[in-house]
Write a protein that holds these residues in place. Structure first.
Motif, PDB file in Angstrom:
ATOM      1  N   LEU A 156       0.828  -1.209   0.000  1.00  0.00           N
ATOM      2  CA  LEU A 156       0.000   0.000   0.000  1.00  0.00           C
ATOM      3  C   LEU A 156       0.860   1.256   0.000  1.00  0.00           C
ATOM      4  N   LYS A 158       0.964   5.463   0.649  1.00  0.00           N
ATOM      5  CA  LYS A 158       0.301   6.306   1.650  1.00  0.00           C
ATOM      6  C   LYS A 158      -1.065   6.804   1.162  1.00  0.00           C
ATOM      7  N   GLN A 160      -3.090   5.385  -0.974  1.00  0.00           N
ATOM      8  CA  GLN A 160      -4.006   4.249  -0.994  1.00  0.00           C
ATOM      9  C   GLN A 160      -4.469   3.885   0.413  1.00  0.00           C
ATOM     10  N   LEU A 161      -3.531   3.881   1.365  1.00  0.00           N
ATOM     11  CA  LEU A 161      -3.875   3.584   2.751  1.00  0.00           C
ATOM     12  C   LEU A 161      -4.849   4.620   3.298  1.00  0.00           C
ATOM     13  N   GLU A 162      -4.598   5.881   2.997  1.00  0.00           N
ATOM     14  CA  GLU A 162      -5.469   6.963   3.463  1.00  0.00           C
ATOM     15  C   GLU A 162      -6.881   6.798   2.912  1.00  0.00           C
ATOM     16  N   LEU A 164      -8.344   4.039   1.685  1.00  0.00           N
ATOM     17  CA  LEU A 164      -8.995   2.824   2.180  1.00  0.00           C
ATOM     18  C   LEU A 164      -9.432   2.984   3.631  1.00  0.00           C
ATOM     19  N   THR A 165      -8.584   3.584   4.447  1.00  0.00           N
ATOM     20  CA  THR A 165      -8.931   3.813   5.851  1.00  0.00           C
ATOM     21  C   THR A 165     -10.152   4.724   5.979  1.00  0.00           C
ATOM     22  N   LEU A 166     -10.157   5.792   5.186  1.00  0.00           N
ATOM     23  CA  LEU A 166     -11.282   6.725   5.221  1.00  0.00           C
ATOM     24  C   LEU A 166     -12.568   6.044   4.758  1.00  0.00           C
ATOM     25  N   ILE A 168     -13.383   2.943   5.043  1.00  0.00           N
ATOM     26  CA  ILE A 168     -13.873   2.078   6.115  1.00  0.00           C
ATOM     27  C   ILE A 168     -14.482   2.895   7.239  1.00  0.00           C
ATOM     28  N   GLU A 169     -13.803   3.988   7.625  1.00  0.00           N
ATOM     29  CA  GLU A 169     -14.299   4.839   8.707  1.00  0.00           C
ATOM     30  C   GLU A 169     -15.648   5.471   8.366  1.00  0.00           C
ATOM     31  N   ALA A 202      -5.662  -0.216  -3.992  1.00  0.00           N
ATOM     32  CA  ALA A 202      -5.397  -0.596  -2.599  1.00  0.00           C
ATOM     33  C   ALA A 202      -5.865  -2.018  -2.324  1.00  0.00           C
TER      34      ALA A 202
END
Length: 218
Positions: A156, A158, A160-162, A164-166, A168-169, A202
């Protein structure tokens, strides 16, 4: 411990890809394992392309001093490229984080790179540099050269991680969905299409590095 990353970038997303533009059936391939320092002059093969028209196209770019044929065969030509690498955001990100270019192959659509970094921290910093420059590499593999069976870094970047995390949140993967890609795009400050593509890459990276693919476990 050093780490090697393999990734893909659209040809139009960085200057060298724009400079070494080739036709649909042509490819460009780095010949030597060249550290990308200020005094480095890369050697590369151009396959299935007209030598004269290729040189003319390359030398129209302001950052290029000269593209010189070194050796020629029927289907390929070896060139040296004298150019100002500091203007290329992708190359600059490699240089700034002590990366060493091991291989690079380009086509009309995209380039595939293999780069060695001295540490995982340097690779992470490279990913951050790419994100800051608006470049979103599609990572296909990350491994330690001395211990290829070590659990990977999951590929991943940065951005892509941001994303994907968003997602999910904000409940994008909930049933029913808690948000739309348009709402994610507004939060991230990018386009709806860019969010969709970033999430796709991602998920591809996570699946590639966490699940057995084609009978092989990474």
């Amino acid at each position: 411990m050093s780490v090697i990353v393999e990734f893909r970038v659209p040809s139009g997303d960085f200057e060298l890809g724009q400079i070494l533009s080739v036709e649909e059936d042509s490819t460009v391939e780095l010949e030597t394992l060249v550290p990308l320092g200020e005094t480095s002059v890369p050697l590369f093969w151009v396959r299935n392309s007209t030598r004269e028209s290729f040189v003319e196209s390359v030398q129209r770019h302001s950052s290029v001093e000269e593209a010189t044929p070194v050796d020629a065969f029927e289907d390929r030509t070896l060139f040296t490229l004298d150019w100002n690498a500091n203007q290329d955001r992708l190359v600059s990100a490699v240089q700034a984080n002590d990366g060493q270019m091991l291989s690079a192959v380009g086509s009309a659509a995209s380039w595939t790179f293999e780069v060695r970094f001295p540490t995982h921290e340097a690779l992470s910093a490279f990913s951050t540099s790419c994100g800051d420059a608006g470049i979103d590499p599609e990572v296909t593999r990350v491994y330690n050269p001395s211990d290829p069976d070590v659990q990977p870094w999951y590929g991943l970047t940065k951005p892509q991680l941001e994303a994907l995390t968003l997602a999910i949140e904000m409940g994008y993967y909930d049933i029913p969905r808690g948000c739309t890609t348009k709402e994610l795009a507004d939060e991230l400050g990018i386009s709806d299409q860019a969010v969709t593509e970033r999430l796709r890459r991602a998920i591809t990276a996570l699946v590639t590095y966490t699940l057995p693919i084609d009978g092989e476990s990474r």
